[in-house]
Motif scaffolding. Structure first.
Motif, PDB file in Angstrom:
ATOM      1  N   PRO A  60      44.247  49.092  -0.472  1.00  0.00           N
ATOM      2  CA  PRO A  60      44.985  50.236   0.344  1.00  0.00           C
ATOM      3  C   PRO A  60      44.973  50.171   2.062  1.00  0.00           C
ATOM      4  CG  PRO A  60      43.083  51.222  -0.466  1.00  0.00           C
ATOM      5  CD  PRO A  60      43.187  50.117  -1.177  1.00  0.00           C
ATOM      6  N   PRO A  61      46.146  50.176   2.540  1.00  0.00           N
ATOM      7  CA  PRO A  61      45.970  50.243   3.870  1.00  0.00           C
ATOM      8  C   PRO A  61      45.113  51.182   4.662  1.00  0.00           C
ATOM      9  CG  PRO A  61      48.072  51.332   3.355  1.00  0.00           C
ATOM     10  CD  PRO A  61      47.390  51.095   2.195  1.00  0.00           C
ATOM     11  N   PRO A  62      44.086  50.646   5.692  1.00  0.00           N
ATOM     12  CA  PRO A  62      43.246  51.533   6.231  1.00  0.00           C
ATOM     13  C   PRO A  62      43.759  52.591   7.079  1.00  0.00           C
ATOM     14  CG  PRO A  62      43.493  49.494   7.403  1.00  0.00           C
ATOM     15  CD  PRO A  62      44.355  49.490   6.163  1.00  0.00           C
ATOM     16  N   PRO A  63      43.117  53.809   7.310  1.00  0.00           N
ATOM     17  CA  PRO A  63      43.695  54.582   8.480  1.00  0.00           C
ATOM     18  C   PRO A  63      43.782  54.425   9.722  1.00  0.00           C
ATOM     19  CG  PRO A  63      41.349  55.325   7.893  1.00  0.00           C
ATOM     20  CD  PRO A  63      41.823  54.202   6.926  1.00  0.00           C
ATOM     21  N   PRO A  64      44.590  54.575  10.695  1.00  0.00           N
ATOM     22  CA  PRO A  64      44.827  54.139  11.993  1.00  0.00           C
ATOM     23  C   PRO A  64      43.223  54.134  12.554  1.00  0.00           C
ATOM     24  CG  PRO A  64      46.199  55.932  11.763  1.00  0.00           C
ATOM     25  CD  PRO A  64      45.496  55.908  10.362  1.00  0.00           C
ATOM     26  N   ALA A  65      43.145  53.132  13.642  1.00  0.00           N
ATOM     27  CA  ALA A  65      41.768  53.029  14.190  1.00  0.00           C
ATOM     28  C   ALA A  65      41.350  54.222  15.052  1.00  0.00           C
ATOM     29  CB  ALA A  65      41.828  51.922  15.212  1.00  0.00           C
ATOM     30  N   ASP A 104      45.281  44.376  15.187  1.00  0.00           N
ATOM     31  CA  ASP A 104      46.203  44.719  16.272  1.00  0.00           C
ATOM     32  C   ASP A 104      45.752  43.865  17.365  1.00  0.00           C
ATOM     33  OD1 ASP A 104      47.613  47.108  15.346  1.00  0.00           O
ATOM     34  OD2 ASP A 104      46.151  48.512  16.092  1.00  0.00           O
ATOM     35  N   ALA A 105      44.525  43.613  17.782  1.00  0.00           N
ATOM     36  CA  ALA A 105      44.106  42.827  18.879  1.00  0.00           C
ATOM     37  C   ALA A 105      43.732  41.446  18.621  1.00  0.00           C
ATOM     38  CB  ALA A 105      42.686  43.546  19.170  1.00  0.00           C
ATOM     39  N   TYR A 106      43.460  40.928  17.282  1.00  0.00           N
ATOM     40  CA  TYR A 106      43.195  39.637  17.149  1.00  0.00           C
ATOM     41  C   TYR A 106      44.431  38.614  17.689  1.00  0.00           C
ATOM     42  CZ  TYR A 106      40.813  35.949  14.550  1.00  0.00           C
ATOM     43  OH  TYR A 106      40.311  34.468  14.157  1.00  0.00           O
ATOM     44  N   LEU A 107      44.000  37.634  18.184  1.00  0.00           N
ATOM     45  CA  LEU A 107      45.049  36.505  18.748  1.00  0.00           C
ATOM     46  C   LEU A 107      45.840  36.001  17.604  1.00  0.00           C
ATOM     47  CD1 LEU A 107      46.504  35.302  20.896  1.00  0.00           C
ATOM     48  CD2 LEU A 107      44.784  33.635  20.826  1.00  0.00           C
ATOM     49  N   TRP A 108      44.955  35.762  16.577  1.00  0.00           N
ATOM     50  CA  TRP A 108      45.684  35.193  15.311  1.00  0.00           C
ATOM     51  C   TRP A 108      45.704  36.249  14.256  1.00  0.00           C
ATOM     52  CZ3 TRP A 108      41.124  32.354  17.513  1.00  0.00           C
ATOM     53  CH2 TRP A 108      41.657  31.494  18.488  1.00  0.00           C
ATOM     54  N   TYR A 109      46.211  37.517  14.493  1.00  0.00           N
ATOM     55  CA  TYR A 109      46.331  38.418  13.583  1.00  0.00           C
ATOM     56  C   TYR A 109      47.148  38.030  12.238  1.00  0.00           C
ATOM     57  CZ  TYR A 109      50.895  39.633  14.888  1.00  0.00           C
ATOM     58  OH  TYR A 109      52.355  39.386  14.761  1.00  0.00           O
ATOM     59  N   SER A 110      48.045  37.028  12.406  1.00  0.00           N
ATOM     60  CA  SER A 110      49.158  37.036  11.099  1.00  0.00           C
ATOM     61  C   SER A 110      48.199  35.637  10.468  1.00  0.00           C
ATOM     62  CB  SER A 110      50.289  36.273  11.888  1.00  0.00           C
ATOM     63  OG  SER A 110      50.083  35.047  12.707  1.00  0.00           O
ATOM     64  N   GLU A 111      47.349  35.204  10.813  1.00  0.00           N
ATOM     65  CA  GLU A 111      46.487  34.254   9.990  1.00  0.00           C
ATOM     66  C   GLU A 111      45.162  34.980   9.266  1.00  0.00           C
ATOM     67  OE1 GLU A 111      45.457  30.790  12.208  1.00  0.00           O
ATOM     68  OE2 GLU A 111      47.473  30.902  13.136  1.00  0.00           O
ATOM     69  N   MET A 112      45.129  36.376   9.409  1.00  0.00           N
ATOM     70  CA  MET A 112      43.989  36.854   8.771  1.00  0.00           C
ATOM     71  C   MET A 112      44.119  36.875   7.232  1.00  0.00           C
ATOM     72  SD  MET A 112      43.413  40.152  11.470  1.00  0.00           S
ATOM     73  CE  MET A 112      42.247  40.965  10.155  1.00  0.00           C
ATOM     74  N   PRO A 113      42.948  36.454   6.467  1.00  0.00           N
ATOM     75  CA  PRO A 113      43.002  36.566   5.168  1.00  0.00           C
ATOM     76  C   PRO A 113      43.126  37.990   4.694  1.00  0.00           C
ATOM     77  CG  PRO A 113      41.316  35.007   5.851  1.00  0.00           C
ATOM     78  CD  PRO A 113      41.658  35.981   7.089  1.00  0.00           C
ATOM     79  N   SER A 114      43.661  38.050   3.541  1.00  0.00           N
ATOM     80  CA  SER A 114      43.320  39.553   2.686  1.00  0.00           C
ATOM     81  C   SER A 114      42.181  39.379   2.156  1.00  0.00           C
ATOM     82  CB  SER A 114      44.592  39.707   1.706  1.00  0.00           C
ATOM     83  OG  SER A 114      44.413  40.640   1.017  1.00  0.00           O
ATOM     84  N   VAL A 115      41.292  40.787   2.498  1.00  0.00           N
ATOM     85  CA  VAL A 115      39.932  40.870   2.228  1.00  0.00           C
ATOM     86  C   VAL A 115      39.704  42.102   1.562  1.00  0.00           C
ATOM     87  CG1 VAL A 115      37.921  40.692   3.070  1.00  0.00           C
ATOM     88  CG2 VAL A 115      39.157  38.894   4.021  1.00  0.00           C
ATOM     89  N   LEU A 351      46.901  35.607  30.937  1.00  0.00           N
ATOM     90  CA  LEU A 351      46.509  35.890  29.853  1.00  0.00           C
ATOM     91  C   LEU A 351      47.582  36.166  28.717  1.00  0.00           C
ATOM     92  CD1 LEU A 351      43.565  38.580  30.393  1.00  0.00           C
ATOM     93  CD2 LEU A 351      43.464  36.054  30.625  1.00  0.00           C
ATOM     94  N   GLN A 352      47.758  35.516  27.606  1.00  0.00           N
ATOM     95  CA  GLN A 352      48.556  35.393  26.602  1.00  0.00           C
ATOM     96  C   GLN A 352      48.025  36.048  25.445  1.00  0.00           C
ATOM     97  OE1 GLN A 352      49.963  31.515  26.332  1.00  0.00           O
ATOM     98  NE2 GLN A 352      51.364  31.708  27.927  1.00  0.00           N
ATOM     99  N   TYR A 353      48.415  37.252  25.018  1.00  0.00           N
ATOM    100  CA  TYR A 353      47.938  38.297  23.947  1.00  0.00           C
ATOM    101  C   TYR A 353      49.008  37.838  22.753  1.00  0.00           C
ATOM    102  CZ  TYR A 353      45.330  40.903  27.264  1.00  0.00           C
ATOM    103  OH  TYR A 353      44.415  41.267  28.186  1.00  0.00           O
ATOM    104  N   ASN A 354      48.634  38.539  21.674  1.00  0.00           N
ATOM    105  CA  ASN A 354      49.270  38.118  20.270  1.00  0.00           C
ATOM    106  C   ASN A 354      50.724  38.905  20.667  1.00  0.00           C
ATOM    107  OD1 ASN A 354      49.352  40.952  19.374  1.00  0.00           O
ATOM    108  ND2 ASN A 354      47.486  40.558  18.462  1.00  0.00           N
ATOM    109  N   SER A 355      51.714  38.596  19.451  1.00  0.00           N
ATOM    110  CA  SER A 355      52.970  39.045  19.730  1.00  0.00           C
ATOM    111  C   SER A 355      53.223  40.431  19.558  1.00  0.00           C
ATOM    112  CB  SER A 355      53.807  38.491  18.381  1.00  0.00           C
ATOM    113  OG  SER A 355      53.270  38.672  17.159  1.00  0.00           O
ATOM    114  N   LYS A 356      52.345  41.095  19.185  1.00  0.00           N
ATOM    115  CA  LYS A 356      52.293  42.654  18.937  1.00  0.00           C
ATOM    116  C   LYS A 356      51.939  43.142  20.465  1.00  0.00           C
ATOM    117  CE  LYS A 356      50.494  43.519  14.407  1.00  0.00           C
ATOM    118  NZ  LYS A 356      49.232  43.857  13.465  1.00  0.00           N
ATOM    119  N   ARG A 357      51.426  42.179  21.339  1.00  0.00           N
ATOM    120  CA  ARG A 357      51.021  42.762  22.572  1.00  0.00           C
ATOM    121  C   ARG A 357      51.774  42.072  23.833  1.00  0.00           C
ATOM    122  NH1 ARG A 357      44.571  42.399  22.110  1.00  0.00           N
ATOM    123  NH2 ARG A 357      44.488  43.704  24.116  1.00  0.00           N
ATOM    124  N   SER A 358      52.966  42.010  23.497  1.00  0.00           N
ATOM    125  CA  SER A 358      53.939  41.241  24.523  1.00  0.00           C
ATOM    126  C   SER A 358      54.083  41.938  25.594  1.00  0.00           C
ATOM    127  CB  SER A 358      55.261  40.983  23.893  1.00  0.00           C
ATOM    128  OG  SER A 358      55.741  42.209  23.628  1.00  0.00           O
TER     129      SER A 358
END
Length: 539
Positions: A60-65, A104-115, A351-358
């Protein structure tokens, strides 16, 4: 704003690999391997998918940070060191916060495995830190760079208090030895002392740069047994002050040296050497800069003032053991080298952040300028003494590097090249870390997921496989740092005098590499907390 972030897991990155170590030790190294995929079972993102015809449902999706920040497991031993007030919750709350933060913060968030956060590796309430570190490591990208190395070799966790002690004062428990291994996961390991911190227990015991480890607590430095590796790790990396271990070294020139050394709090001298060398009639400044920690700022200013008073015409900056740290220090040093002419109005690093943080990427806060004034951090991580920085106004600089030259140190090279300073790299290929983090504390544990990539004024930042040397040269352990006969410094001085590479230095480096064997990968044995690029709030 406090740059606290979170040393158990970071410590393990410098330790010799043990095949039976607990998950917290093994997980980071094995994540990309089938062993971990099997351990995670049906949590997704691992294995070949052939073990079951029906995929496991996603967690299930986690609650907001924001709903779980500083809500801590009652058994978390670091809760009292949190950077904000805490409340009692559960390990599940801490995992929910961590997953949300990384997403939200990880540069490669789109590559995070499903864990699956409920996996046993992440759920031991009697070992909260280890469980959270395992969960953190499992969510890192498993992808690789063009050369085949893992894309993310750098994200880590660390208890917040230990991180604050290290990055601000340079204090840590140990002997004051920087260990280096020719081959850390095969034999012969070739573990030797690369550097001895002045005034440390190792210095008091008479240990020297270049001493080659033969035994530790009676165990061969090349032991491959489980018990032997555990003994070596315990001896080389003491976990607290007051631990005494015995060592036997082989010393250059013949003979052995046996010493017992007791661990203590060691305060790093980040700029231990500043000198002026005569190079065929030219005055060349030489500075050893080992750590971008807060205490280095005044020492760097003092070093530049010394060289300016001596009217040096060139600078050799020795970054061979500098893994990085505060980015603002890299910017200040680059400005002190180049001066205002080439740097005025230019960005040191964007600094170049991920696409969520343009929006952050496009903000002024993402631009690190060439700082022209000092900062001198106070206890609240605010600048306390902003004074104009001295400058050498050099059009070129020679930088000594190895694979241990990382992150903020690489930013000096890249930032100066971005404003057309002639940066000559002498030694070996750097570690390849154009990435950094702002760092985040939760419940007394700091998390360092890679958050941004840094590019220079020309938009260049593609050095994930490191900067190659202009002229190759090997680390010469037969000579002290600062000795003009030391291999890397000698090669740098030769290049400055002749505008060419030293054939002798290149041949020596080649002979050294051939002598190490096919599986050798010389590396400094240190934690990821010593290989960083950390951003402070905008001044």
């Amino acid at each position: 704003m406090n740059p606290t972030t979170a040393a158990t897991a970071a410590e393990t990155s410098r330790r010799l690999p043990s095949p039976h170590a607990r998950p917290a030790v093994r997980l980071a190294a094995l994540f990309a391997m089938a062993a971990l995929s099997a351990a995670l079972g049906g949590c997704g993102g691992g294995g070949d998918g052939g073990t079951s015809p029906f995929p496991s449902p996603p967690p299930p999706p986690p609650p907001p940070a924001s709903d779980t920040a500083q809500v801590c497991a009652p058994t978390n031993p670091y809760r009292a060191d949190a950077s904000a007030p805490t409340s009692t919750g559960s390990l599940a709350n801490e995992k929910a916060w961590l997953h949300s933060y990384m997403s939200d913060a990880y540069l490669w968030y789109s590559e995070m495995p499903s864990v699956d956060a409920n996996n046993a590796l992440f759920s031991d309430t009697s070992h909260v830190y280890e469980s959270l570190d395992n969960y953190f490591q499992a969510q890192k990208t498993p992808n690789h760079t063009a050369s085949g190395k893992l894309r993310d070799e750098f994200s880590f966790t660390m208890p917040t208090k230990e991180w604050n002690d290290l990055i601000n004062s340079g204090s840590s428990s140990g002997y004051g030895i920087q260990w280096l291994a020719d081959a850390w996961n095969s034999t012969p390991r070739g573990i030797r002392i690369a550097f001895v911190e002045p005034g440390s227990p190792a210095a008091a015991a008479g240990l020297l740069r270049g001493d080659l480890l033969v035994t530790a607590d009676g165990v061969s430095a090349d032991s491959m047994t489980n018990a032997g590796i555990d003994t070596l790790n315990a001896a080389l990396f003491p976990s607290a002050n007051g631990q005494t271990h015995s060592f036997t070294f082989s010393r250059a020139g013949g003979g052995t040296v046996s010493k017992s050394v007791t661990s203590a709090t060691v305060v790093t001298d980040p700029v231990p050497t500043t000198m002026v060398l005569d190079n065929a009639g030219s005055k060349v400044g030489y500075v050893v800069f080992n750590d971008h920690i807060a205490s280095s700022e005044q020492k760097l200013i003092d070093a530049v003032n010394t060289l300016k008073a001596a009217a040096v015409t060139d600078l050799v900056l020795d970054l061979r053991y500098n893994g990085g740290g505060y980015l603002y220090l890299a910017s200040e040093l680059a400005y002190m080298i180049a001066g205002s002419g080439p740097t005025s109005g230019k960005v040191f690093e964007q600094l170049q952040y991920n696409s969520k943080r343009s929006a952050e990427t496009n903000s002024e806060d993402a631009k690190t300028p060439f700082f022209t004034a000092s900062c001198i951090l106070d206890a609240n991580f605010e600048c306390s003494n902003q004074q104009p920085l001295p400058t050498l106004n050099l059009s070129r600089v020679t930088v000594i590097t190895t694979s241990g030259t990382c992150s903020a140190s690489e930013a000096i090279i890249n930032g100066l090249r971005g404003v057309d300073i002639d940066v000559r790299v002498i030694g070996g290929t750097t570690c390849g870390k154009p990435y950094g983090f702002t760092a985040k504390d939760n419940c007394g544990i700091s998390y360092f997921p890679i958050e941004f990539k840094g590019v220079n004024a020309k938009g260049y930042g593609d050095y994930a496989d490191g900067f190659t040397a202009t002229c190759p040269a090997g680390d010469d352990f037969a000579h002290a740092l600062g000795d003009a006969g030391e291999g890397m410094l000698s090669a740098a001085l030769y290049n400055l005098q002749h505008n060419a590479c030293s054939l002798a230095a290149a041949q020596a480096a080649r002979r050294s590499a051939l002598g190490l064997g096919a599986h050798a990968q010389p590396r400094l044995l240190r934690g990821l907390e010593r290989e960083s690029r950390i951003v402070l709030p905008r001044r």
